[in-house]
Design an enzyme around this catalytic site. Structure first.
Site, short mmCIF file in Angstrom:
data_model
loop_
_atom_site.label_atom_id
_atom_site.label_comp_id
_atom_site.label_asym_id
_atom_site.label_seq_id
_atom_site.Cartn_x
_atom_site.Cartn_y
_atom_site.Cartn_z
N ARG A 35 57.17 41.46 25.57
CA ARG A 35 58.23 42.44 25.27
C ARG A 35 58.91 42.94 26.53
NH1 ARG A 35 55.35 45.17 20.03
NH2 ARG A 35 56.42 43.81 18.57
N LYS A 202 50.17 40.04 1.23
CA LYS A 202 50.61 40.63 -0.04
C LYS A 202 51.98 40.19 -0.50
CE LYS A 202 48.21 45.00 -0.14
NZ LYS A 202 48.46 46.42 0.08
N GLY A 354 53.79 39.03 13.21
CA GLY A 354 52.75 39.07 14.24
C GLY A 354 51.73 37.95 14.20
N GLY A 377 58.40 43.69 10.76
CA GLY A 377 59.08 44.37 9.66
C GLY A 377 60.59 44.23 9.73
#
Ligand code: AMP
Length: 397
Positions: A35, A202, A354, A377
């Site tokens: 990052r 999920k 991730g 996300g």
């Protein structure tokens, strides 16, 4: 079209730069520099053009005073200074006289990093709830604003939306621009065949992205824990595997509507409990999971099938692991998918999320992807077709 850093006059300006320095830290050491390195093109551009780079980021979550000690950005300031071979002034405050004076004293081409923006969350979640007074205050510290933090672009926080709404000029930095153009390329004009691979735990987390991809891609491969709800909907025995009962009807609906697009695993590596253990495969009928076991990875026939689907792909999008990659015995499927994509020499390939990114990095395959997204996300919400607040709040050209 949103403004980008190249549209801004930077010389002599106080340039506020929101980056994503939410780096992993273990035993007081930064364990991945990705990052920090990704933020360098934007920071270098600002200082090379004679701007004053006022850099800030969040780091982890701050719920109580005690969290502050381990979540200071000072360690990042030291690393950033090494990377740029230049002094980075670190201010251990998020507001106040000390910060304001330090900014006033900055010369053109200098860099200042101020403390973790989420320290402000101790003040009634001012950062995360986008307290209007905080966004206005931070905006008052600079002349122009550059957002280069894709990882938080799906959140409306004071350090992105708050500042952008209160400053004269705002633009995307190079990293944000790169993310938006890579993900838009996949969504808006993919070269075909376009094959998407979605995994992870999920369905409920990824249902939006699955339905958006079912419309846009030519094939959607579903692996990981999500696959068992689909397999149950098809009437297969799934043993104790992860299942979302309330999504079975939806799975049936998709299987009906998109029967030529959805590709599901055809065999499973299972275990008796949720821990690292021997891979159990039902040799007699690999499609059926034995009672008392749960699916923790895909196995060789699924890999063969997925490889075949990927063979002629011109665009590949991958998000989420094919198995429980936290357990070394159940990493196989995810690593094999990574290898299959690695071998596609003329496909445009994008990976996000991730766990799938970690699998690719551990194999050293990240160079083989056209784009490795820095947002989990945020990339999911972008692919769902949502407009991300951190991007929306930036000025148009
Ligand atoms: P996500 O954050 O949605 O990409 O999901 C990642 C998580 O999915 C990881 O923690 C994996 O362990 C989990 N996962 C993948 N396959 C399975 C599986 N077969 N059963 C349970 N969890 C799984």
């Amino acid at each position: 079209m949103k403004k980008t850093i190249d549209d801004l006059q930077l010389n002599g300006k106080k340039v506020l730069i929101r980056v994503d320095f939410n780096v992993p830290i273990k035993n007081g050491k930064i364990t991945s520099l990705k990052r920090i390195i990704s933020s360098l093109p934007t920071i270098k551009k600002v200082i090379n053009e004679g701007g004053k780079a006022i850099v800030f980021s969040h780091l982890g979550r701050i719920k109580e005073e005690a969290d502050k000690e381990k979540k200071s950005l000072e360690i990042v300031a030291i690393e950033l200074s090494k990377q740029l071979n230049q002094e980075v002034i670190f201010i251990n405050e998020t507001r106040g006289k000390k910060l304001e004076k330090a900014i006033d004293k900055m010369k053109n081409g200098q860099i200042l990093l101020f403390e973790n923006t989420r320290f402000e969350d101790l003040n009634d979640k001012a950062e995360s709830k986008n307290n209007p007074e905080l966004g206005k205050y931070w905006a008052s510290l600079g002349d122009v604003f550059i957002n280069d933090a894709f990882g938080t672009a799906h959140r409306a926080h004071a350090s992105n939306v708050g500042i952008a709404s209160n400053i004269k000029e705002s633009a995307m930095g190079y990293l944000l621009e790169k993310e938006v153009s890579a993900l838009s390329k996949v969504l808006d004009k993919p070269e075909r065949p376009f094959v998407a691979i979605i995994g992870g735990a999920k369905i409920s987390d990824k249902i939006g992205v699955v339905s958006s991809l079912l419309e846009k891609a030519d094939k959607v491969i579903i692996g990981g824990g999500m696959a068992y709800t689909f397999n149950k909907a098809l009437g297969f025995n799934i043993g104790n595997s992860l299942v979302e009962e309330d999504k079975i009807d939806l799975a049936k609906e998709y299987l009906e509507k998109y029967k030529d697009k959805i590709v599901l695993p055809v065999d499973h590596a299972t275990g008796k409990s949720f821990e690292d253990q021997e891979r159990i495969v039902n040799k007699n009928n690999p499609l059926q999971i034995l009672d008392g076991t749960m699916g923790l990875d895909i196995d060789k026939y699924s890999i063969e099938l997925f490889k075949k689907e990927l063979e002629n792909a011109k665009t590949v999008l991958w998000n989420g692991p094919m198995g429980v990659t936290e357990f070394s015995n159940f990493k196989y499927g995810t690593e094999e998918v990574a290898k299959a994509i690695y071998k596609l020499s003329d496909a445009y390939s994008v990976i996000g999320g991730g766990d799938s990114v970690a699998a690719v990095e551990s194999l050293g395959f990240e160079q083989a992807f056209s784009h490795v997204s820095t947002g989990g996300g945020a990339s999911i919400e972008f692919l769902e077709g949502k407009e991300l607040p951190g991007i929306k709040s930036i000025q148009d050209k």
